[in-house]
Design an enzyme around this catalytic site. Structure first.
Site, short mmCIF file in Angstrom:
data_model
loop_
_atom_site.label_atom_id
_atom_site.label_comp_id
_atom_site.label_asym_id
_atom_site.label_seq_id
_atom_site.Cartn_x
_atom_site.Cartn_y
_atom_site.Cartn_z
N VAL A 192 7.27 52.38 -3.94
CA VAL A 192 6.65 53.53 -3.25
C VAL A 192 5.66 53.04 -2.19
O VAL A 192 4.75 53.75 -1.81
CB VAL A 192 5.98 54.51 -4.25
CG1 VAL A 192 7.00 55.30 -5.02
CG2 VAL A 192 5.01 53.78 -5.17
N ASP A 193 5.85 51.80 -1.73
CA ASP A 193 4.90 51.21 -0.77
C ASP A 193 4.76 52.05 0.50
O ASP A 193 3.66 52.20 1.03
CB ASP A 193 5.32 49.77 -0.43
CG ASP A 193 6.78 49.65 -0.01
OD1 ASP A 193 7.60 50.47 -0.45
OD2 ASP A 193 7.10 48.74 0.78
N LEU A 194 5.86 52.63 0.98
CA LEU A 194 5.78 53.40 2.23
C LEU A 194 4.95 54.66 2.04
O LEU A 194 4.20 55.07 2.94
CB LEU A 194 7.18 53.77 2.74
CG LEU A 194 8.12 52.59 3.00
CD1 LEU A 194 9.46 53.09 3.54
CD2 LEU A 194 7.50 51.61 3.98
N ARG A 202 11.25 60.16 -11.34
CA ARG A 202 10.53 59.58 -10.22
C ARG A 202 9.90 60.62 -9.29
O ARG A 202 8.83 60.40 -8.73
CB ARG A 202 11.47 58.72 -9.39
CG ARG A 202 12.07 57.58 -10.13
CD ARG A 202 12.95 56.80 -9.19
NE ARG A 202 12.23 56.46 -7.98
CZ ARG A 202 11.41 55.43 -7.85
NH1 ARG A 202 11.22 54.62 -8.85
NH2 ARG A 202 10.79 55.21 -6.71
N ILE A 221 22.07 51.78 0.71
CA ILE A 221 20.75 52.37 0.45
C ILE A 221 20.10 51.76 -0.80
O ILE A 221 18.95 51.37 -0.77
CB ILE A 221 20.85 53.91 0.28
CG1 ILE A 221 21.57 54.55 1.48
CG2 ILE A 221 19.47 54.54 0.08
CD1 ILE A 221 20.84 54.49 2.80
N ASN A 249 17.38 68.10 -5.07
CA ASN A 249 16.47 67.24 -4.33
C ASN A 249 15.59 68.01 -3.34
O ASN A 249 14.63 67.47 -2.83
CB ASN A 249 17.23 66.10 -3.64
CG ASN A 249 17.68 65.08 -4.68
OD1 ASN A 249 17.24 65.11 -5.83
ND2 ASN A 249 18.57 64.19 -4.28
N ASP A 252 24.43 59.51 -2.45
CA ASP A 252 24.60 60.34 -3.65
C ASP A 252 26.04 60.84 -3.84
O ASP A 252 26.34 61.50 -4.84
CB ASP A 252 23.64 61.55 -3.60
CG ASP A 252 22.19 61.13 -3.76
OD1 ASP A 252 21.94 59.98 -4.17
OD2 ASP A 252 21.30 61.95 -3.47
N1 EPU Z 1 12.10 52.55 -0.37
C1 EPU Z 1 11.15 51.56 -0.27
N2 EPU Z 1 9.83 51.92 -0.25
C2 EPU Z 1 9.43 53.21 -0.34
C3 EPU Z 1 10.40 54.23 -0.42
C4 EPU Z 1 11.73 53.86 -0.44
O1 EPU Z 1 11.48 50.36 -0.20
O2 EPU Z 1 8.20 53.47 -0.32
C5 EPU Z 1 13.54 52.18 -0.38
C6 EPU Z 1 14.24 52.59 -1.67
O3 EPU Z 1 14.06 51.64 -2.68
C7 EPU Z 1 15.68 52.72 -1.20
C8 EPU Z 1 15.52 53.22 0.23
O4 EPU Z 1 14.19 52.93 0.61
O5 EPU Z 1 16.31 51.48 -1.22
C9 EPU Z 1 15.78 54.70 0.43
O6 EPU Z 1 15.02 55.43 -0.49
P1 EPU Z 1 14.49 56.92 -0.21
O7 EPU Z 1 13.01 56.88 -0.22
O8 EPU Z 1 15.18 57.44 1.00
O9 EPU Z 1 15.03 57.67 -1.49
P2 EPU Z 1 14.23 58.57 -2.52
O10 EPU Z 1 13.35 59.51 -1.79
O11 EPU Z 1 13.65 57.73 -3.59
C10 EPU Z 1 15.97 60.50 -2.48
C11 EPU Z 1 16.80 61.24 -3.50
C12 EPU Z 1 17.89 60.31 -4.02
C13 EPU Z 1 18.75 59.88 -2.84
C14 EPU Z 1 17.87 59.19 -1.78
C15 EPU Z 1 18.64 58.81 -0.53
C16 EPU Z 1 15.25 62.78 -4.51
C17 EPU Z 1 14.50 63.20 -5.72
N3 EPU Z 1 15.95 61.66 -4.61
O12 EPU Z 1 15.41 59.38 -3.16
O13 EPU Z 1 18.67 61.08 -4.92
O14 EPU Z 1 19.74 58.99 -3.28
O15 EPU Z 1 16.80 60.09 -1.40
O16 EPU Z 1 19.25 59.90 0.04
O17 EPU Z 1 15.24 63.46 -3.49
C18 EPU Z 1 20.05 61.48 -6.78
O18 EPU Z 1 19.88 62.69 -6.59
O19 EPU Z 1 20.93 61.04 -7.57
C19 EPU Z 1 19.22 60.52 -6.06
C20 EPU Z 1 19.05 59.25 -6.44
#
Ligand code: EPU
Length: 421
Positions: free
Chosen positions: A125-127, A94, A330, A23, A308
């Site tokens: 990805v709204d944020l 993603r 999460i 990640n 994770d």
């Molecule tokens: N979220 C929103 N809007 C956004 C972005 C996120 O509603 O614009 C929500 C997500 O749907 C979720 C929460 O916010 O419910 C947290 O999501 P976050 O953005 O923190 O996660 P991510 O960046 O999509 C990364 C890791 C994930 C890990 C999460 C949390 C990478 C490639 N992925 O995902 O890793 O679980 O952070 O720590 O870095 C994995 O490796 O198996 C994995 C899923």
């Protein structure tokens, strides 16, 4: 399609070298788009996901030199061919979506497919998009694509996220490095991978402060330079092997494990009766005879218990001496491992985002199926403690995030064999 055949073989003993963090690597690779000079990443994990992203970068015009099996990847985005990332590529992984901001910052426009939902949740990805709009980008969503443009360039902005998002924090940070003026991210995620990315970007000439805390400040610069960066070691991989040793018993040194990023897991393992001792060269996990104690966990943004590692911890609790409660805070659908663990004899009841695990004396082998990356490895852990031979099918999920898993476990006495179905 490959499957893993796992035979319970008692305690694990020896040493496991922890690979580079998936990640972190995925976001570091994207950073190459911000400069026309070479970015060299060492300790790069050889994984389906990192290889896939290197193909996407190559299709954008990045020169990629990363021989098979090697852990150093050379990326050179001296010239770009296109700023379009199509659905076929973003759909598969993603993290590909993160090319949007850097392309926009460098070229003033980009068209990237929306990633869509995935097995563990809707994951919008709204944020990310709100942050780019705050920085002056025009964003249109058409036919499943995000079309972003900033003809006069991006400008610094004050951005406050409603909750910490790892992806939105990293994507905004990457993009703001080349914006005019200062960008402040409030309620930023604090994961160690964000610090790793900031360290690399700063060495490339960016001006970022506060990464690893909830307020990050980025002073935009006009140009970034090349750099050679060592990818941080993977705390989730280390945590996964820690759980495997805790489950089977034994004594294993997790060499290079990033101990500072694992405090919530270490605390939970110790409550369960497992010793997790930091050493100069890594983290030593030891479990003596006797049943594990049940421990409740709540997943939370860093420094809380990582989502994770939730599935792996649940696998561990299936044979604890009593009842534990595991809350997933999460992602809305991250209990897909439950029915598969139940096939091995685990007693788990799910109510909303809570799983109540009642420890059983032993798990018994069965054929099971991987459903996502972390769920699949929880089945490997369960297979290592089950009596008999467990087969885990659809291990392509596992290959997205674990480098040489069978080899690493076998070196410590685990019987894990890969077969082609
Ligand atoms: N979220 C929103 N809007 C956004 C972005 C996120 O509603 O614009 C929500 C997500 O749907 C979720 C929460 O916010 O419910 C947290 O999501 P976050 O953005 O923190 O996660 P991510 O960046 O999509 C990364 C890791 C994930 C890990 C999460 C949390 C990478 C490639 N992925 O995902 O890793 O679980 O952070 O720590 O870095 C994995 O490796 O198996 C994995 C899923």
């Amino acid at each position: 399609m490959d499957k893993l055949v796992i035979t319970g073989n008692g305690p694990l003993k020896g040493e496991i070298l922890i690979s580079g963090a998936k990640n972190s690597a995925l976001k570091l690779m994207v950073a190459c788009l911000l400069t026309d000079e070479p970015l060299v990443l060492s300790r790069m994990p050889n994984l389906a996901d990192t290889r896939f992203l290197s193909e996407l970068l190559a299709s954008l015009g990045v020169e990629v030199y990363w021989p098979r099996g090697e852990n150093t990847c050379h990326l050179n985005a001296a010239t770009l061919k296109t700023t379009i990332a199509p659905y076929e590529q973003v759909r598969k992984m993603r993290a590909s979506f993160n090319v949007l901001g850097p392309l926009l910052a460098r070229e003033g426009h980009a068209t990237v497919s929306l990633p869509g939902g995935c097995a563990i949740g809707a994951r919008p990805v709204d944020l990310h998009l709100q942050a780019f709009e705050a920085m002056g980008a025009d964003i249109v969503i058409e036919e499943g694509y995000v079309k972003a443009a900033a003809i006069r360039g991006l400008k610094g902005a004050e951005i406050e996220f409603p909750f910490p998002s790892v992806g939105a924090t990293e994507h905004t940070m990457l993009t703001a490095t080349l914006a005019k003026g200062v960008t402040t991210i409030k309620n930023a995620a604090c994961e160690p991978e964000i610090e790793d990315l900031a360290d690399c970007l700063n060495a490339m000439g960016a001006k970022i402060s506060g990464a690893g805390t909830s307020t990050i400040e980025i002073e935009g610069v006009s140009k970034l330079n090349g750099h050679k960066h060592l990818v941080m070691a993977d705390r989730i991989e280390a945590g996964t092997y820690a759980m495997a040793v805790a489950a089977t018993g034994g004594d294993v040194l997790l060499r290079d494990a990033p101990v500072e990023g694992l405090s919530a897991m270490i605390e939970s393992l110790e409550k369960a009766g497992v010793s997790a001792m930091p050493e100069e060269s890594g983290l030593r996990i030891q479990r003596a005879e006797g049943r594990l104690k049940p421990v409740d966990i709540n997943t939370a943004p860093h420094p809380g218990f990582p989502t994770d590692l939730q599935a792996q911890f649940m696998a561990l609790m299936t044979t604890a001496d009593g009842e534990s409660t595991i809350r997933e805070n999460i992602f809305e659908n991250r209990f897909m491992h439950v029915p598969e663990l139940s096939r091995l004899g685990a007693k788990i009841q799910v109510k909303g985002n809570e799983a109540i695990v009642t420890g059983v004396d032993e798990l018994k082998a069965a054929p099971v199926m991987a459903t996502d990356l972390r769920a699949s490895v929880s089945l490997v852990i369960a297979g290592l403690v089950a009596t008999g031979t467990t087969t885990v099918s659809r291990v392509y999920h596992l290959d997205r995030g674990f480098e040489r898993l069978e080899e690493k476990l076998e070196a410590c006495g685990g019987k894990v064999i890969r077969e082609t179905e």
